[in-house]
Design a protein around this motif. Structure first.
Motif, short mmCIF file in Angstrom:
data_model
loop_
_atom_site.label_atom_id
_atom_site.label_comp_id
_atom_site.label_asym_id
_atom_site.label_seq_id
_atom_site.Cartn_x
_atom_site.Cartn_y
_atom_site.Cartn_z
N GLY A 1 0.74 5.26 -15.82
CA GLY A 1 -0.15 6.41 -15.87
C GLY A 1 -1.34 6.28 -14.93
N SER A 2 -1.28 5.36 -13.99
CA SER A 2 -2.41 5.18 -13.06
C SER A 2 -2.70 6.46 -12.30
CB SER A 2 -2.10 4.05 -12.07
OG SER A 2 -2.02 2.82 -12.73
N ARG A 3 -3.95 6.69 -12.01
CA ARG A 3 -4.37 7.91 -11.34
C ARG A 3 -3.86 7.94 -9.91
NH1 ARG A 3 -10.61 9.08 -11.94
NH2 ARG A 3 -10.69 7.70 -10.15
N ALA A 4 -3.50 9.12 -9.44
CA ALA A 4 -2.98 9.28 -8.08
C ALA A 4 -3.97 8.75 -7.06
CB ALA A 4 -2.69 10.76 -7.81
N GLY A 5 -3.45 8.05 -6.06
CA GLY A 5 -4.27 7.57 -4.97
C GLY A 5 -4.95 6.24 -5.23
N ARG A 6 -4.74 5.67 -6.42
CA ARG A 6 -5.37 4.39 -6.74
C ARG A 6 -4.36 3.27 -6.64
NH1 ARG A 6 -9.56 4.52 -11.64
NH2 ARG A 6 -10.03 2.56 -10.58
N CYS A 7 -4.83 2.10 -6.23
CA CYS A 7 -3.96 0.93 -6.11
C CYS A 7 -3.61 0.37 -7.49
CB CYS A 7 -4.65 -0.18 -5.31
SG CYS A 7 -4.49 0.00 -3.53
N ILE A 8 -2.42 -0.11 -7.60
CA ILE A 8 -2.02 -0.87 -8.78
C ILE A 8 -2.43 -2.31 -8.54
CG2 ILE A 8 0.01 -1.83 -9.94
CD1 ILE A 8 1.21 0.87 -9.99
N ARG A 9 -3.10 -2.90 -9.49
CA ARG A 9 -3.64 -4.24 -9.31
C ARG A 9 -2.58 -5.32 -9.44
NH1 ARG A 9 -9.19 -3.77 -12.96
NH2 ARG A 9 -10.17 -2.06 -11.76
N SER A 10 -1.50 -5.02 -10.12
CA SER A 10 -0.46 -6.02 -10.35
C SER A 10 0.28 -6.35 -9.07
CB SER A 10 0.54 -5.53 -11.39
OG SER A 10 -0.10 -5.14 -12.59
N ALA A 11 0.66 -7.61 -8.94
CA ALA A 11 1.53 -8.02 -7.83
C ALA A 11 2.97 -7.75 -8.24
CB ALA A 11 1.34 -9.51 -7.53
N GLY A 12 3.70 -7.05 -7.40
CA GLY A 12 5.08 -6.72 -7.71
C GLY A 12 6.01 -7.91 -7.48
N PRO A 13 7.26 -7.79 -7.91
CA PRO A 13 8.21 -8.89 -7.75
C PRO A 13 8.55 -9.19 -6.30
CG PRO A 13 9.31 -6.91 -8.55
CD PRO A 13 7.85 -6.64 -8.62
N PHE A 14 8.24 -8.27 -5.40
CA PHE A 14 8.51 -8.48 -3.97
C PHE A 14 7.22 -8.56 -3.16
CE2 PHE A 14 12.20 -6.59 -5.93
CZ PHE A 14 13.21 -7.44 -5.51
N GLN A 15 6.16 -9.00 -3.84
CA GLN A 15 4.85 -9.11 -3.19
C GLN A 15 4.90 -10.04 -1.98
OE1 GLN A 15 2.05 -7.46 -4.21
NE2 GLN A 15 0.65 -8.37 -2.73
N GLU B 1 4.22 -9.10 1.89
CA GLU B 1 3.12 -9.73 2.61
C GLU B 1 3.63 -10.42 3.88
OE1 GLU B 1 0.24 -10.95 -1.19
OE2 GLU B 1 1.85 -12.30 -0.55
N ARG B 2 4.73 -11.12 3.75
CA ARG B 2 5.27 -11.84 4.91
C ARG B 2 5.68 -10.85 6.00
NH1 ARG B 2 8.82 -14.43 2.20
NH2 ARG B 2 7.34 -16.06 1.58
N TYR B 3 6.33 -9.76 5.62
CA TYR B 3 6.76 -8.78 6.62
C TYR B 3 5.55 -8.11 7.28
CZ TYR B 3 9.04 -4.84 8.83
OH TYR B 3 9.48 -3.93 9.77
N LEU B 4 4.52 -7.87 6.50
CA LEU B 4 3.33 -7.19 7.03
C LEU B 4 2.33 -8.17 7.66
CD1 LEU B 4 2.84 -4.69 4.08
CD2 LEU B 4 3.71 -4.18 6.38
N ARG B 5 2.75 -9.44 7.78
CA ARG B 5 1.96 -10.47 8.42
C ARG B 5 0.60 -10.67 7.74
NH1 ARG B 5 3.21 -9.59 14.91
NH2 ARG B 5 5.49 -9.81 14.71
N ARG B 6 0.68 -10.67 6.42
CA ARG B 6 -0.49 -11.00 5.63
C ARG B 6 -0.26 -12.36 4.97
NH1 ARG B 6 -4.08 -7.29 5.33
NH2 ARG B 6 -5.05 -8.30 3.54
N ARG B 7 -1.29 -12.92 4.41
CA ARG B 7 -1.15 -14.21 3.74
C ARG B 7 -0.18 -14.06 2.57
NH1 ARG B 7 -5.99 -17.70 0.84
NH2 ARG B 7 -4.70 -19.49 0.23
N ALA B 8 0.93 -14.79 2.63
CA ALA B 8 1.99 -14.65 1.63
C ALA B 8 1.71 -15.53 0.43
CB ALA B 8 3.35 -14.97 2.25
N ASP B 9 0.73 -15.14 -0.37
CA ASP B 9 0.37 -15.93 -1.55
C ASP B 9 0.89 -15.31 -2.84
OD1 ASP B 9 -1.26 -13.73 -1.77
OD2 ASP B 9 -3.15 -14.84 -1.55
N GLY B 10 1.51 -14.13 -2.73
CA GLY B 10 2.07 -13.50 -3.91
C GLY B 10 1.06 -12.87 -4.83
N ARG B 11 -0.19 -12.77 -4.38
CA ARG B 11 -1.25 -12.17 -5.20
C ARG B 11 -1.76 -10.90 -4.56
NH1 ARG B 11 -4.80 -17.59 -6.02
NH2 ARG B 11 -4.58 -17.49 -3.76
N GLN B 12 -1.97 -9.90 -5.36
CA GLN B 12 -2.43 -8.60 -4.85
C GLN B 12 -3.92 -8.65 -4.55
OE1 GLN B 12 -1.30 -5.99 -3.44
NE2 GLN B 12 -0.93 -4.37 -4.96
#
Length: 276
Positions: free
Chosen positions: A78-92, A96-107
């Motif tokens: 039920g999160s409001r439209a346009g807001r980030c979900i804080r949880s890290a998903g199972p494919f975080q 992250e690796r594909y987007l060349r970000r630090r692949a720590d698995g944390r959102q």
């Protein structure tokens, strides 16, 4: 918006005149069970989160571009439209690796913004930054397109070979080591009804086929193993637990594959569909 043609355009058929003995199979478009811990956002709300998409594009004609509806944690459905979900998903980490970000698995806020942009670019809704199953599947597809046979699982032959990778849920066609049909997403058999692995040849092609068991359309059907076939579907290729053995493709991908492959072409299937 009601879903139409759910569980349609799926399956395989008996055909007594050509190929090996057929076993009729058909896919299911059932959603993951609630006990899996995921809940799809309400469809209308999910679609409203993606700006600039006309309502006519939300139910495309065959071959049109569809939105891919992501699954989010039930606690945040039920999160409001346009807001980030804080949880890290199972494919975080994969995202992250594909987007060349630090692949720590944390959102993080930066991760969320990058994943949301990725989701918007690839028509994944709601674009909340949650790296769920659909986001993970799109990441796998894009990585596969760089060099699909890097691991060498698909045999390199002089003849056209349709390579079906159940592990990554993608398929492509290669000939003499050159990719002649880029990787596209597939939907293979659901648990307990997995697509059979092995080496086959296309034995029957029917552009306008109807399953005689399920009475559902199977456009651009190309049979390769006892009723299992490549064919198009009109629902989202990323929805559902899987088929009853057939290799489902989007309507447009099935059409393009139809014009490339011929009877007796080689089909090689390996791997196992990931769970979840």
């Amino acid at each position: 918006m009601k879903r139409t043609l759910v569980a349609l355009l799926a399956g395989a058929s008996l055909f007594p005149l050509a190929g090996p003995p057929a076993v009729a199979v058909a896919p299911s478009a059932a959603r993951p069970a609630a006990s899996a811990g995921y809940a799809p956002a309400a469809r209308n709300a999910a679609l409203d989160l993606v700006p600039g998409i006309p309502r006519s594009a939300r139910r495309p004609a065959p071959g049109g571009r569809q939105l891919h509806i992501e699954y989010v944690p039930r606690s945040e459905a039920g999160s409001r439209a346009g807001r980030c979900i804080r949880s890290a998903g199972p494919f975080q980490r994969q995202a992250e690796r594909y987007l060349r970000r630090r692949a720590d698995g944390r959102q993080s806020a930066g991760d969320c913004r990058a994943i949301r942009r990725f989701q918007q670019r690839h028509r994944i809704a709601p674009a909340t930054g949650y790296a769920g199953p659909v986001t993970g599947a799109v990441v796998r597809l894009l990585r596969a397109r760089k060099d699909p046979n890097r691991a060498g699982h698909c045999p390199v032959r002089q003849e056209r070979t349709a390579c079906v990778d159940l592990d990554r849920q993608v398929m492509w066609v290669q000939q003499a080591g050159r990719v002649i049909f880029d990787p596209v997403p597939i939907r293979s058999g659901q648990p307990t009804m997995e697509t059979r692995t092995g080496t086959y040849r296309i034995y029957l092609r029917r552009r306008y086929h109807i399953s005689n068991l399920y009475h559902t359309p199977m456009p651009f059907a190309q049979f390769f193993d006892r009723g299992e076939a490549f064919h198009g579907v009109d629902d989202d290729i990323y929805e559902g637990l899987g088929s009853h053995g057939c290799i489902n493709l989007t309507w447009s991908d099935a059409r393009n594959l139809w014009y490339l492959l011929k009877k007796h072409d080689l089909v090689y299937v390996w791997g196992r569909k990931p769970s979840g």
